[in-house]
Design a protein around this motif. Sequence first.
Motif, mmCIF file in Angstrom:
data_model
loop_
_atom_site.group_PDB
_atom_site.id
_atom_site.type_symbol
_atom_site.label_atom_id
_atom_site.label_comp_id
_atom_site.label_asym_id
_atom_site.label_seq_id
_atom_site.Cartn_x
_atom_site.Cartn_y
_atom_site.Cartn_z
ATOM 1 N N ILE A 68 0.763 -1.164 0.020
ATOM 2 C CA ILE A 68 0.031 -0.044 0.225
ATOM 3 C C ILE A 68 0.838 1.300 -0.047
ATOM 4 C CG2 ILE A 68 -1.843 1.225 1.299
ATOM 5 C CD1 ILE A 68 -2.574 -1.431 2.837
ATOM 6 N N ASP A 69 0.471 2.328 -0.911
ATOM 7 C CA ASP A 69 1.243 3.553 -0.974
ATOM 8 C C ASP A 69 0.853 4.418 0.362
ATOM 9 O OD1 ASP A 69 2.835 5.745 -1.289
ATOM 10 O OD2 ASP A 69 2.058 6.012 -3.552
ATOM 11 N N GLY A 70 1.596 4.344 1.376
ATOM 12 C CA GLY A 70 1.038 5.185 2.675
ATOM 13 C C GLY A 70 1.043 6.599 2.435
ATOM 14 N N GLU A 71 2.279 7.109 1.772
ATOM 15 C CA GLU A 71 2.319 8.398 1.449
ATOM 16 C C GLU A 71 1.216 9.027 0.459
ATOM 17 O OE1 GLU A 71 4.308 10.450 2.609
ATOM 18 O OE2 GLU A 71 5.846 9.080 3.626
ATOM 19 N N GLU A 72 0.656 8.283 -0.377
ATOM 20 C CA GLU A 72 -0.483 8.770 -1.267
ATOM 21 C C GLU A 72 -1.761 8.791 -0.486
ATOM 22 O OE1 GLU A 72 -3.241 7.232 -4.876
ATOM 23 O OE2 GLU A 72 -1.309 6.086 -4.709
ATOM 24 N N ILE A 73 -1.886 7.795 0.587
ATOM 25 C CA ILE A 73 -3.033 8.045 1.388
ATOM 26 C C ILE A 73 -2.880 9.158 2.285
ATOM 27 C CG2 ILE A 73 -4.129 6.830 3.218
ATOM 28 C CD1 ILE A 73 -3.285 4.296 1.979
ATOM 29 N N LEU A 74 -1.651 9.537 2.810
ATOM 30 C CA LEU A 74 -1.723 10.541 3.576
ATOM 31 C C LEU A 74 -1.796 11.984 3.059
ATOM 32 C CD1 LEU A 74 1.529 9.474 5.705
ATOM 33 C CD2 LEU A 74 -0.786 9.579 6.559
ATOM 34 N N ALA A 75 -1.367 12.013 1.706
ATOM 35 C CA ALA A 75 -1.825 13.181 0.614
ATOM 36 C C ALA A 75 -3.269 13.313 0.758
ATOM 37 C CB ALA A 75 -0.901 12.806 -0.593
ATOM 38 N N GLU A 76 -3.755 12.323 0.239
ATOM 39 C CA GLU A 76 -5.155 12.376 -0.010
ATOM 40 C C GLU A 76 -5.818 12.810 1.397
ATOM 41 O OE1 GLU A 76 -6.747 8.680 -1.299
ATOM 42 O OE2 GLU A 76 -5.577 8.856 -3.144
ATOM 43 N N ALA A 77 -5.523 12.310 2.291
ATOM 44 C CA ALA A 77 -6.067 12.719 3.698
ATOM 45 C C ALA A 77 -5.999 14.217 4.199
ATOM 46 C CB ALA A 77 -5.570 11.862 4.859
ATOM 47 N N ALA A 78 -4.677 14.635 3.824
ATOM 48 C CA ALA A 78 -4.390 16.215 3.713
ATOM 49 C C ALA A 78 -5.378 16.911 2.914
ATOM 50 C CB ALA A 78 -2.868 16.416 3.496
ATOM 51 N N ILE A 79 -5.405 16.468 1.490
ATOM 52 C CA ILE A 79 -6.288 17.289 0.942
ATOM 53 C C ILE A 79 -7.630 17.220 1.277
ATOM 54 C CG2 ILE A 79 -7.361 17.219 -1.536
ATOM 55 C CD1 ILE A 79 -4.487 16.224 -2.558
ATOM 56 N N ASP A 80 -8.144 16.164 1.851
ATOM 57 C CA ASP A 80 -9.499 16.138 2.338
ATOM 58 C C ASP A 80 -9.744 17.049 3.694
ATOM 59 O OD1 ASP A 80 -10.200 14.172 0.465
ATOM 60 O OD2 ASP A 80 -10.138 12.508 1.881
ATOM 61 N N GLU A 81 -8.713 17.032 4.472
ATOM 62 C CA GLU A 81 -8.779 18.081 5.631
ATOM 63 C C GLU A 81 -8.847 19.422 5.050
ATOM 64 O OE1 GLU A 81 -5.711 18.818 9.390
ATOM 65 O OE2 GLU A 81 -5.891 17.056 8.502
ATOM 66 N N VAL A 82 -8.034 19.888 4.224
ATOM 67 C CA VAL A 82 -8.123 20.990 3.821
ATOM 68 C C VAL A 82 -9.257 21.263 3.107
ATOM 69 C CG1 VAL A 82 -7.351 22.577 1.749
ATOM 70 C CG2 VAL A 82 -5.789 21.329 3.162
ATOM 71 N N ASP A 83 -10.083 20.577 2.370
ATOM 72 C CA ASP A 83 -11.321 20.746 1.921
ATOM 73 C C ASP A 83 -12.348 20.890 3.022
ATOM 74 O OD1 ASP A 83 -10.661 20.205 -0.788
ATOM 75 O OD2 ASP A 83 -11.215 18.572 -0.952
ATOM 76 N N VAL A 84 -12.479 20.158 4.029
ATOM 77 C CA VAL A 84 -13.320 20.270 5.067
ATOM 78 C C VAL A 84 -12.958 21.532 5.980
ATOM 79 C CG1 VAL A 84 -13.742 19.238 7.573
ATOM 80 C CG2 VAL A 84 -13.537 17.899 5.460
ATOM 81 N N ASP A 85 -11.678 22.056 6.018
ATOM 82 C CA ASP A 85 -11.485 23.219 6.541
ATOM 83 C C ASP A 85 -12.011 24.266 5.737
ATOM 84 O OD1 ASP A 85 -10.441 21.985 8.780
ATOM 85 O OD2 ASP A 85 -8.399 22.361 8.036
ATOM 86 N N ALA A 86 -11.917 24.153 4.343
ATOM 87 C CA ALA A 86 -12.558 25.219 3.676
ATOM 88 C C ALA A 86 -14.170 25.285 3.667
ATOM 89 C CB ALA A 86 -12.015 25.045 2.166
ATOM 90 N N ASP A 87 -14.709 24.287 3.705
ATOM 91 C CA ASP A 87 -16.073 24.104 3.964
ATOM 92 C C ASP A 87 -16.400 24.688 5.239
ATOM 93 O OD1 ASP A 87 -16.210 22.804 1.132
ATOM 94 O OD2 ASP A 87 -16.500 20.981 2.130
ATOM 95 N N ASP A 88 -15.791 24.379 6.189
ATOM 96 C CA ASP A 88 -16.275 25.102 7.584
ATOM 97 C C ASP A 88 -15.994 26.483 7.420
ATOM 98 O OD1 ASP A 88 -16.837 22.400 8.446
ATOM 99 O OD2 ASP A 88 -14.728 22.024 9.503
ATOM 100 N N SER A 89 -15.096 26.958 6.763
ATOM 101 C CA SER A 89 -14.785 28.262 6.832
ATOM 102 C C SER A 89 -15.784 29.127 5.904
ATOM 103 C CB SER A 89 -13.386 28.567 6.340
ATOM 104 O OG SER A 89 -13.194 29.977 6.366
ATOM 105 N N ALA A 90 -16.231 28.507 4.860
ATOM 106 C CA ALA A 90 -17.297 29.096 4.279
ATOM 107 C C ALA A 90 -18.570 29.069 4.718
ATOM 108 C CB ALA A 90 -17.325 28.287 2.947
ATOM 109 N N SER A 91 -18.861 28.136 5.576
ATOM 110 C CA SER A 91 -20.211 28.055 6.192
ATOM 111 C C SER A 91 -20.316 28.791 7.533
ATOM 112 C CB SER A 91 -20.367 26.433 6.916
ATOM 113 O OG SER A 91 -21.257 26.432 7.651
ATOM 114 N N SER A 92 -19.086 29.219 8.108
ATOM 115 C CA SER A 92 -19.081 30.045 9.136
ATOM 116 C C SER A 92 -19.194 31.598 8.462
ATOM 117 C CB SER A 92 -17.714 30.240 9.787
ATOM 118 O OG SER A 92 -17.739 28.922 10.659
ATOM 119 N N GLU A 93 -18.613 31.894 7.217
ATOM 120 C CA GLU A 93 -18.908 33.025 6.686
ATOM 121 C C GLU A 93 -20.434 33.315 6.194
ATOM 122 O OE1 GLU A 93 -16.317 34.555 3.504
ATOM 123 O OE2 GLU A 93 -14.671 33.803 4.583
ATOM 124 N N ALA A 94 -20.954 32.236 5.870
ATOM 125 C CA ALA A 94 -22.423 32.277 5.502
ATOM 126 C C ALA A 94 -23.315 32.728 6.494
ATOM 127 C CB ALA A 94 -22.705 31.002 4.572
#
Length: 104
Positions: A68-94
Amino acid sequence: MGLGSTAKKIQTLSDRAEAMYKQVQKLQQRITGLEEKTDETHDTVTRLDHQLTEQRQLLLALAEEQGIDGEEILAEAAIDEVDVDADDSASSEAETTAGETTAE
């Protein structure tokens, strides 16, 4: 002004100075306690960070062993975390914008 009045003022001033001195001592004790707790917290965080690094290396080694490519999984998790943070930020702004509109 008589000596009695002056003595009374000096006594009052002395009492206030003594009370302030006690407050300063208590404050010093609290600061010392906070410094000790801060040092303990720093040591704990450093130890936990080291353990986390070791666990990450172990998990990556186990993932590699399983093909299993662990680095790829970590990279995907980091991207997902950034997306969730961006969604939370946009929701708070709204919500803030909606609240301001309602208040007007």
